[in-house]
Design a protein around this motif. Structure first.
Motif, PDB file in Angstrom:
ATOM      1  N   GLY A 123      -6.047  -3.305  -0.504  1.00  0.00           N
ATOM      2  CA  GLY A 123      -7.234  -3.037  -1.292  1.00  0.00           C
ATOM      3  C   GLY A 123      -6.994  -2.610  -2.723  1.00  0.00           C
ATOM      4  O   GLY A 123      -7.926  -2.339  -3.451  1.00  0.00           O
ATOM      5  N   ARG A 124      -5.747  -2.534  -3.133  1.00  0.00           N
ATOM      6  CA  ARG A 124      -5.444  -2.143  -4.515  1.00  0.00           C
ATOM      7  C   ARG A 124      -5.650  -3.332  -5.448  1.00  0.00           C
ATOM      8  O   ARG A 124      -5.630  -4.469  -5.014  1.00  0.00           O
ATOM      9  N   PRO A 125      -5.773  -3.080  -6.749  1.00  0.00           N
ATOM     10  CA  PRO A 125      -5.989  -4.191  -7.676  1.00  0.00           C
ATOM     11  C   PRO A 125      -4.692  -4.926  -8.037  1.00  0.00           C
ATOM     12  O   PRO A 125      -4.643  -5.639  -9.010  1.00  0.00           O
ATOM     13  N   PHE A 126      -3.636  -4.742  -7.251  1.00  0.00           N
ATOM     14  CA  PHE A 126      -2.366  -5.437  -7.471  1.00  0.00           C
ATOM     15  C   PHE A 126      -1.640  -5.492  -6.134  1.00  0.00           C
ATOM     16  O   PHE A 126      -1.982  -4.785  -5.188  1.00  0.00           O
ATOM     17  N   PHE A 127      -0.638  -6.345  -6.047  1.00  0.00           N
ATOM     18  CA  PHE A 127       0.107  -6.498  -4.804  1.00  0.00           C
ATOM     19  C   PHE A 127       0.943  -5.258  -4.539  1.00  0.00           C
ATOM     20  O   PHE A 127       1.636  -4.764  -5.422  1.00  0.00           O
ATOM     21  N   ARG A 128       0.902  -4.776  -3.309  1.00  0.00           N
ATOM     22  CA  ARG A 128       1.721  -3.620  -2.940  1.00  0.00           C
ATOM     23  C   ARG A 128       1.903  -3.618  -1.442  1.00  0.00           C
ATOM     24  O   ARG A 128       0.981  -3.884  -0.684  1.00  0.00           O
ATOM     25  N   SER A 129       3.085  -3.271  -1.003  1.00  0.00           N
ATOM     26  CA  SER A 129       3.355  -3.062   0.404  1.00  0.00           C
ATOM     27  C   SER A 129       4.295  -1.874   0.533  1.00  0.00           C
ATOM     28  O   SER A 129       5.454  -1.952   0.123  1.00  0.00           O
ATOM     29  N   ASP A 130       3.802  -0.781   1.092  1.00  0.00           N
ATOM     30  CA  ASP A 130       4.649   0.389   1.287  1.00  0.00           C
ATOM     31  C   ASP A 130       5.819   0.062   2.208  1.00  0.00           C
ATOM     32  O   ASP A 130       6.935   0.536   2.002  1.00  0.00           O
ATOM     33  N   GLN A 173       6.064   9.584 -14.224  1.00  0.00           N
ATOM     34  CA  GLN A 173       5.259  10.406 -13.323  1.00  0.00           C
ATOM     35  C   GLN A 173       4.255   9.547 -12.552  1.00  0.00           C
ATOM     36  O   GLN A 173       4.041   9.741 -11.368  1.00  0.00           O
ATOM     37  N   THR A 174       3.626   8.602 -13.247  1.00  0.00           N
ATOM     38  CA  THR A 174       2.677   7.674 -12.635  1.00  0.00           C
ATOM     39  C   THR A 174       3.379   6.330 -12.511  1.00  0.00           C
ATOM     40  O   THR A 174       3.856   5.786 -13.500  1.00  0.00           O
ATOM     41  N   ARG A 175       3.439   5.802 -11.269  1.00  0.00           N
ATOM     42  CA  ARG A 175       4.231   4.592 -11.016  1.00  0.00           C
ATOM     43  C   ARG A 175       3.412   3.545 -10.267  1.00  0.00           C
ATOM     44  O   ARG A 175       3.018   3.769  -9.133  1.00  0.00           O
ATOM     45  N   ALA A 192       6.182   3.888  -5.681  1.00  0.00           N
ATOM     46  CA  ALA A 192       4.908   3.670  -6.360  1.00  0.00           C
ATOM     47  C   ALA A 192       3.923   4.730  -5.860  1.00  0.00           C
ATOM     48  O   ALA A 192       3.895   5.048  -4.675  1.00  0.00           O
ATOM     49  N   ASN A 193       3.132   5.289  -6.771  1.00  0.00           N
ATOM     50  CA  ASN A 193       2.234   6.372  -6.370  1.00  0.00           C
ATOM     51  C   ASN A 193       0.804   6.214  -6.897  1.00  0.00           C
ATOM     52  O   ASN A 193       0.031   7.161  -6.883  1.00  0.00           O
TER      53      ASN A 193
END
Length: 194
Positions: A123-130, A173-175, A192-193
């Motif tokens: 649901g984020r505005p970019f690709f991400r997979s924890d 700090q913000t990633r 990523a946070n």
């Protein structure tokens, strides 16, 4: 039925790359080779092939070397995701030229992740997979034990989005992406946070 590990299924190679991009720190082929060898081993890649239009059993393996990267452009193999699914993967070197470092990118194409049904959008505005971030961070950490490098970044098509000199030795700090940043002989992971 196709599999996310099939080379011939070109949809497996589509839609960009989720990657661990490593800023090698020099244009020295010996250094790039050391990182490539360590990375291939750390990821436990099955095979090393120069072509993706033939299945592994239909082609001869090639050496996992800078020379093979130069000859074929990319090296291809298969890797097991943390979910247990076998998928296609690849590696490419991006030469920085006289003014910047070379990068070595290890990637899993998004098309293969789709076929493996790995959730990576969240649901984020970019690709991400924890899940993939942690797995790629572990590969980068293991690689660093055998072959040091200047920076690793993890995420969707992240190669060259920053470099070690821009970070000045400190994790942001913000990633929006993951970072593997050496400080001396110790590699620090900033997930990523955002």
């Amino acid at each position: 039925m196709t599999s996310p590990a099939d080379f011939r299924d070109q949809t497996n190679w589509s839609n960009g790359f989720y990657e661990l991009a490593i800023e090698v720190g020099s244009s020295d082929d010996v250094k790039i080779q050391a990182v490539l060898s360590a990375l291939w081993s750390a990821a436990d890649v099955h095979g090393c092939f120069g072509r993706r239009d033939r299945e592994p059993e239909e082609q001869d393996p090639v050496p996992c070397t800078v020379g093979s990267l130069t000859e074929f452009g990319h090296l291809h193999g298969q890797v097991r995701l943390p979910t247990g699914q076998l998928v296609v993967c690849g590696c490419v070197v991006i030469r920085g030229g006289d003014e910047s470092s070379d990068w070595l990118d290890f990637y899993v194409p998004v098309g293969a992740l789709d076929q493996a049904k790995l959730a990576y959008w969240d649901g984020r505005p970019f690709f991400r997979s924890d899940v993939l971030d942690e797995w790629l961070a572990a590969i980068g950490t293991e690689t660093f034990k055998s072959a040091s490098y200047d920076l690793g970044v993890i995420g969707f098509e992240v190669s060259g989005c920053t470099d070690a000199s821009a970070l000045g030795g400190a994790l942001p700090q913000t990633r929006d992406i993951g970072y593997l940043l050496p400080q001396g002989d110790v590699l620090h992971y900033g997930a990523a946070n955002t």
